[in-house]
Each structure stands twice: as C-alpha cells, then as structure tokens.
Motif scaffolding. Sequence first.
Motif, PDB file in Angstrom:
ATOM      1  N   ARG A   1     -94.210 -85.488  30.035  1.00 31.47           N
ATOM      2  CA  ARG A   1     -95.045 -84.340  30.403  1.00 31.47           C
ATOM      3  C   ARG A   1     -96.527 -84.727  30.417  1.00 31.47           C
ATOM      4  NH1 ARG A   1     -94.672 -79.001  32.297  1.00 31.47           N
ATOM      5  NH2 ARG A   1     -96.559 -77.959  31.652  1.00 31.47           N
ATOM      6  N   ALA A   2     -96.958 -85.479  29.407  1.00 30.64           N
ATOM      7  CA  ALA A   2     -98.356 -85.918  29.346  1.00 30.64           C
ATOM      8  C   ALA A   2     -98.688 -86.816  30.530  1.00 30.64           C
ATOM      9  CB  ALA A   2     -98.617 -86.647  28.030  1.00 30.64           C
ATOM     10  N   GLN A   3     -97.764 -87.692  30.888  1.00 34.59           N
ATOM     11  CA  GLN A   3     -97.968 -88.582  32.027  1.00 34.59           C
ATOM     12  C   GLN A   3     -98.099 -87.770  33.318  1.00 34.59           C
ATOM     13  OE1 GLN A   3     -94.590 -91.137  32.827  1.00 34.59           O
ATOM     14  NE2 GLN A   3     -95.969 -92.842  33.251  1.00 34.59           N
ATOM     15  N   LEU A   4     -97.270 -86.766  33.471  1.00 34.70           N
ATOM     16  CA  LEU A   4     -97.314 -85.910  34.649  1.00 34.70           C
ATOM     17  C   LEU A   4     -98.636 -85.140  34.709  1.00 34.70           C
ATOM     18  CD1 LEU A   4     -95.974 -84.680  37.123  1.00 34.70           C
ATOM     19  CD2 LEU A   4     -94.829 -83.078  35.606  1.00 34.70           C
ATOM     20  N   GLU A   5     -99.100 -84.655  33.581  1.00 36.17           N
ATOM     21  CA  GLU A   5    -100.370 -83.926  33.554  1.00 36.17           C
ATOM     22  C   GLU A   5    -101.542 -84.848  33.890  1.00 36.17           C
ATOM     23  OE1 GLU A   5    -100.680 -80.700  33.545  1.00 36.17           O
ATOM     24  OE2 GLU A   5     -98.499 -80.572  33.374  1.00 36.17           O
ATOM     25  N   ARG A   6    -101.475 -86.108  33.452  1.00 34.07           N
ATOM     26  CA  ARG A   6    -102.523 -87.067  33.831  1.00 34.07           C
ATOM     27  C   ARG A   6    -102.543 -87.265  35.342  1.00 34.07           C
ATOM     28  NH1 ARG A   6    -100.828 -89.703  29.140  1.00 34.07           N
ATOM     29  NH2 ARG A   6     -99.512 -91.111  30.337  1.00 34.07           N
ATOM     30  N   LEU A   7    -101.374 -87.390  35.947  1.00 38.01           N
ATOM     31  CA  LEU A   7    -101.300 -87.528  37.403  1.00 38.01           C
ATOM     32  C   LEU A   7    -101.873 -86.295  38.098  1.00 38.01           C
ATOM     33  CD1 LEU A   7     -97.790 -89.120  38.003  1.00 38.01           C
ATOM     34  CD2 LEU A   7    -100.003 -90.126  38.545  1.00 38.01           C
ATOM     35  N   ALA A   8    -101.570 -85.118  37.572  1.00 36.63           N
ATOM     36  CA  ALA A   8    -102.088 -83.884  38.167  1.00 36.63           C
ATOM     37  C   ALA A   8    -103.615 -83.848  38.075  1.00 36.63           C
ATOM     38  CB  ALA A   8    -101.474 -82.670  37.476  1.00 36.63           C
ATOM     39  N   ARG A   9    -104.173 -84.294  36.953  1.00 35.93           N
ATOM     40  CA  ARG A   9    -105.637 -84.321  36.818  1.00 35.93           C
ATOM     41  C   ARG A   9    -106.264 -85.321  37.782  1.00 35.93           C
ATOM     42  NH1 ARG A   9    -104.295 -83.715  31.381  1.00 35.93           N
ATOM     43  NH2 ARG A   9    -104.517 -85.942  30.984  1.00 35.93           N
ATOM     44  N   VAL A  10    -105.610 -86.461  37.961  1.00 39.25           N
ATOM     45  CA  VAL A  10    -106.112 -87.457  38.917  1.00 39.25           C
ATOM     46  C   VAL A  10    -106.139 -86.851  40.318  1.00 39.25           C
ATOM     47  CG1 VAL A  10    -105.499 -89.611  40.098  1.00 39.25           C
ATOM     48  CG2 VAL A  10    -105.496 -89.516  37.606  1.00 39.25           C
ATOM     49  N   LEU A  11    -105.074 -86.159  40.677  1.00 36.42           N
ATOM     50  CA  LEU A  11    -105.033 -85.525  42.000  1.00 36.42           C
ATOM     51  C   LEU A  11    -106.115 -84.470  42.155  1.00 36.42           C
ATOM     52  CD1 LEU A  11    -101.244 -85.063  42.758  1.00 36.42           C
ATOM     53  CD2 LEU A  11    -102.877 -86.519  43.947  1.00 36.42           C
ATOM     54  N   LEU A  12    -106.338 -83.684  41.124  1.00 37.81           N
ATOM     55  CA  LEU A  12    -107.372 -82.663  41.195  1.00 37.81           C
ATOM     56  C   LEU A  12    -108.748 -83.289  41.365  1.00 37.81           C
ATOM     57  CD1 LEU A  12    -108.232 -79.703  41.043  1.00 37.81           C
ATOM     58  CD2 LEU A  12    -108.360 -79.972  38.560  1.00 37.81           C
ATOM     59  N   ARG A  13    -109.042 -84.293  40.568  1.00 36.86           N
ATOM     60  CA  ARG A  13    -110.344 -84.960  40.676  1.00 36.86           C
ATOM     61  C   ARG A  13    -110.495 -85.645  42.026  1.00 36.86           C
ATOM     62  NH1 ARG A  13    -109.575 -87.131  34.717  1.00 36.86           N
ATOM     63  NH2 ARG A  13    -110.414 -85.347  33.606  1.00 36.86           N
ATOM     64  N   ALA A  14    -109.444 -86.286  42.482  1.00 37.86           N
ATOM     65  CA  ALA A  14    -109.503 -86.948  43.785  1.00 37.86           C
ATOM     66  C   ALA A  14    -109.698 -85.924  44.896  1.00 37.86           C
ATOM     67  CB  ALA A  14    -108.229 -87.758  44.022  1.00 37.86           C
ATOM     68  N   GLY A  15    -109.035 -84.784  44.777  1.00 38.20           N
ATOM     69  CA  GLY A  15    -109.207 -83.727  45.775  1.00 38.20           C
ATOM     70  C   GLY A  15    -110.630 -83.208  45.820  1.00 38.20           C
ATOM     71  N   LEU A  16    -111.230 -83.032  44.656  1.00 36.73           N
ATOM     72  CA  LEU A  16    -112.623 -82.595  44.614  1.00 36.73           C
ATOM     73  C   LEU A  16    -113.550 -83.653  45.217  1.00 36.73           C
ATOM     74  CD1 LEU A  16    -112.713 -80.951  41.068  1.00 36.73           C
ATOM     75  CD2 LEU A  16    -112.775 -79.789  43.291  1.00 36.73           C
ATOM     76  N   ALA A  17    -113.292 -84.912  44.871  1.00 35.98           N
ATOM     77  CA  ALA A  17    -114.109 -86.000  45.429  1.00 35.98           C
ATOM     78  C   ALA A  17    -113.919 -86.081  46.941  1.00 35.98           C
ATOM     79  CB  ALA A  17    -113.738 -87.326  44.773  1.00 35.98           C
TER      80      ALA A  17
END
Length: 128
Positions: free
Chosen positions: A96-112
Amino acid sequence: MRRTSSEGSDASGDEAVRELRTRLAQVRSFIWWTVPLYVFFVAVGAYASRLTLSVQLGVLLAVLVAFGGLDGLVLLRLRAIEQDGFANPDGLPATRAQLERLARVLLRAGLAFGATFVAAVAILLVLP
C-alpha cells in the motif's frame, strides 16, 4: 472481533486486499485518463506553432514523450504490484505504501507537466 471465511482467511485481510485493488484501479484509471490529454496537447502545440516543426514544438513533444514514458513505467510497476503484492498478507501495508508513493509521483509529475505545457504554449504564442 475478527471473522474468518470458510477458507480460514482473515476478513480484515480480505478488506485490505479489496481496498488495495481499488486503489490500484484508481491510479491506473488516472493514467489512462491522461492519455487523451496528450493528444490534445499535441494538437494545441501544433496549432500554436502554426503547424511547423520548430524547436518549441520539439521541446513540447519531448516533454510529452517523457511524461508518457513515466506513465508507461508506472503502469508496468502497477502490474508488478498486482502480481506480486497480494501473495503475502503481511506485506500488504508495504505494498500500500509503495502504491501511494507511485500515486504521489504521478500527481507531482502531472503538476509539473501542466506547468511545463502552459509555459510552452505561452512561449509559442509570444514568439513570432
């Protein structure tokens, strides 16, 4: 009090797996939702560059390829999580923690990506 099914599995473990599968589906659908946006961004970039291949359009395409590549890598990682992450019920919190890290990466990448796209279009519209 914990309930167990007829197979003897822990009901709370089943719920955790169900929640994890739901979160995997949400992250995967976010990625697939962004794919049509890439087509839109190419169309807007091509229009802004007056349908000529320019350095600015090349940069925009490179950014799109980079973020599309990131999406592809995340999809591959999601598949690996789905295949390997449910085998060990004790490993569900780490999965679950690994999945949440991936979700945060996607969110940050989307903002960038959004900021980069806005800047690129602004440059294309300002430069003659």
